[in-house]
Motif scaffolding. Structure first.
Motif, mmCIF file in Angstrom:
data_model
loop_
_atom_site.group_PDB
_atom_site.id
_atom_site.type_symbol
_atom_site.label_atom_id
_atom_site.label_comp_id
_atom_site.label_asym_id
_atom_site.label_seq_id
_atom_site.Cartn_x
_atom_site.Cartn_y
_atom_site.Cartn_z
ATOM 1 N N LEU A 159 0.814 -1.207 0.000
ATOM 2 C CA LEU A 159 0.000 0.000 0.000
ATOM 3 C C LEU A 159 0.852 1.263 0.000
ATOM 4 O O LEU A 159 0.468 2.288 -0.569
ATOM 5 N N GLY A 160 1.989 1.210 0.682
ATOM 6 C CA GLY A 160 2.854 2.388 0.768
ATOM 7 C C GLY A 160 4.182 2.009 1.384
ATOM 8 O O GLY A 160 4.354 0.895 1.892
ATOM 9 N N SER A 161 5.142 2.920 1.320
ATOM 10 C CA SER A 161 6.440 2.678 1.943
ATOM 11 C C SER A 161 7.068 3.999 2.356
ATOM 12 O O SER A 161 6.727 5.063 1.821
ATOM 13 N N SER A 162 7.992 3.925 3.313
ATOM 14 C CA SER A 162 8.712 5.116 3.783
ATOM 15 C C SER A 162 9.933 4.649 4.563
ATOM 16 O O SER A 162 10.214 3.454 4.612
ATOM 17 N N GLY A 163 10.658 5.588 5.188
ATOM 18 C CA GLY A 163 11.864 5.237 5.930
ATOM 19 C C GLY A 163 11.901 5.890 7.293
ATOM 20 O O GLY A 163 10.887 6.422 7.774
ATOM 21 N N PHE A 164 13.075 5.881 7.905
ATOM 22 C CA PHE A 164 13.245 6.377 9.265
ATOM 23 C C PHE A 164 13.994 7.712 9.291
ATOM 24 O O PHE A 164 14.658 8.085 8.327
ATOM 25 N N PRO A 165 13.927 8.429 10.415
ATOM 26 C CA PRO A 165 14.622 9.721 10.523
ATOM 27 C C PRO A 165 16.125 9.595 10.271
ATOM 28 O O PRO A 165 16.721 8.536 10.458
ATOM 29 N N THR A 166 16.720 10.700 9.860
ATOM 30 C CA THR A 166 18.151 10.738 9.610
ATOM 31 C C THR A 166 18.912 10.892 10.915
ATOM 32 O O THR A 166 18.341 11.237 11.960
ATOM 33 N N LYS A 167 20.229 10.675 10.859
ATOM 34 C CA LYS A 167 21.069 10.861 12.043
ATOM 35 C C LYS A 167 21.073 12.315 12.493
ATOM 36 O O LYS A 167 21.393 12.609 13.640
ATOM 37 N N ARG A 168 20.725 13.215 11.588
ATOM 38 C CA ARG A 168 20.689 14.644 11.927
ATOM 39 C C ARG A 168 19.371 15.052 12.585
ATOM 40 O O ARG A 168 19.171 16.232 12.883
ATOM 41 N N GLY A 169 18.471 14.083 12.771
ATOM 42 C CA GLY A 169 17.235 14.370 13.485
ATOM 43 C C GLY A 169 16.120 14.915 12.642
ATOM 44 O O GLY A 169 15.168 15.506 13.167
ATOM 45 N N GLY A 202 4.354 7.598 10.491
ATOM 46 C CA GLY A 202 4.845 7.033 11.750
ATOM 47 C C GLY A 202 6.275 6.526 11.602
ATOM 48 O O GLY A 202 7.119 6.746 12.472
ATOM 49 N N HIS A 203 6.554 5.846 10.481
ATOM 50 C CA HIS A 203 7.930 5.424 10.213
ATOM 51 C C HIS A 203 8.841 6.636 10.045
ATOM 52 O O HIS A 203 9.960 6.662 10.554
ATOM 53 N N CYS A 204 8.363 7.641 9.325
ATOM 54 C CA CYS A 204 9.178 8.831 9.037
ATOM 55 C C CYS A 204 9.654 9.534 10.311
ATOM 56 O O CYS A 204 10.705 10.178 10.311
ATOM 57 N N ILE A 205 8.878 9.404 11.399
ATOM 58 C CA ILE A 205 9.269 10.060 12.647
ATOM 59 C C ILE A 205 9.854 9.065 13.652
ATOM 60 O O ILE A 205 10.092 9.411 14.798
ATOM 61 N N GLY A 206 10.072 7.794 13.214
ATOM 62 C CA GLY A 206 10.865 6.892 14.032
ATOM 63 C C GLY A 206 10.202 5.657 14.599
ATOM 64 O O GLY A 206 10.811 4.964 15.410
ATOM 65 N N PHE A 207 8.979 5.329 14.195
ATOM 66 C CA PHE A 207 8.296 4.168 14.761
ATOM 67 C C PHE A 207 8.503 2.919 13.924
ATOM 68 O O PHE A 207 8.439 2.962 12.704
ATOM 69 N N ARG A 208 8.758 1.793 14.620
ATOM 70 C CA ARG A 208 8.774 0.482 13.977
ATOM 71 C C ARG A 208 7.371 -0.111 14.034
ATOM 72 O O ARG A 208 6.464 0.434 14.654
#
Length: 272
Positions: A159-169, A202-208
């Protein structure tokens, strides 16, 4: 995020698998382009390696999560705190410089996706977190929602995909939403589309995934652990420690609108 295809479209899915999706399924098993070094790094971060795909941004794992090369080179701390029987998990990278406003836009998508994005912004903002979201209709945004078209494979459709925050926050900068007719139909419901965007952000801001320890909880099929619980998945105090019914971060969709439950709100308020 994936959705298991329902029997009503089984005939169409079978026909599809004969002509095109069989080739896709071969490509999306253990992708030959994924090096052993990359697989080792993915495993070390606590993510499953049973179905890893090479994509333009890096590697697609757990059905809808993009791990960039930066993610693979970021070794997280090993500590974990566990309380209760089910839980929300975060990654080791979070959005920083709080409070802050994260701008969100869409590009090349139809009105249901735009309406779904605006719904997502409203739902997050109603929680009164230290991160706010703002939809902008033009210009450069922190998170851009874009489309891709990919048919069903193996009885599921992404349905969709995204990733996690960068090391720079900073939040991950892109959410991809499937525009294939078997994802949301020919007349997408903005509320349902919005609930998937809500999950991907939710993933984009750090949730698994809430059920990362056993994806069969929301996806069905055999028991499947996405990764080691002591690396790359940090328990959030006050939330349960096993699968959490109706959580907005369950790995697979139930085909309906799914928003924040009580534990989700606890987790979001704890982090942000």
């Amino acid at each position: 995020m994936k959705k298991m295809l329902i029997p009503l479209v089984a005939v169409i899915v079978i026909a599809c698998s004969i002509v095109a999706c069989k080739k896709e399924a071969k490509q999306t098993s253990q992708n030959e382009e994924v090096s052993q070094d990359a697989l080792s790094k993915i495993k070390a971060l606590g993510f499953g390696t049973s179905d890893v795909r090479k994509v333009a941004e890096g590697y697609l794992v757990e059905g809808d999560i993009v791990l960039t090369n930066e993610n693979l080179d970021n070794v997280p701390p090993m500590g974990i705190l566990r309380v209760g029987e089910s839980e929300q998990y975060r990654t080791t990278n979070l959005v920083t410089k709080l409070p802050r406003t994260i701008t969100v836009t869409t590009t090349g998508l139809t009105q249901p996706y735009i309406d779904g994005t605006i719904q997502t912004v409203t739902r997050y903002n109603n929680l009164n977190l230290q991160i706010k979201f703002q939809y902008i209709s033009s210009g450069t945004a922190d998170i851009t929602i874009v489309g891709f078209n990919q048919g069903p494979s193996g009885g599921y459709i992404t349905l969709g995909s995204s990733g996690f925050p960068t090391k720079r926050g900073n939040p991950y900068g892109q959410v991809k939403m499937n525009t294939n007719q078997y994802a949301y139909g020919t007349n997408p419901d903005p509320t349902y589309v919005g609930s998937v965007i809500q999950h991907e952000i939710g993933h984009c801001i750090g949730f698994r995934h809430t059920d990362y320890m056993d994806r069969s909880y929301s996806c069905g099929g055999a028991t499947s652990n996405e990764g080691a619980s002591n690396v790359g998945a940090v328990h959030i105090p006050g939330t349960p420690t096993g699968p959490d019914a109706n959580s907005w971060m369950l790995a697979c969709s139930n085909g309906k609108d799914r928003t924040f439950n009580a534990n989700d709100k606890t987790a979001l308020n704890y982090l942000y």
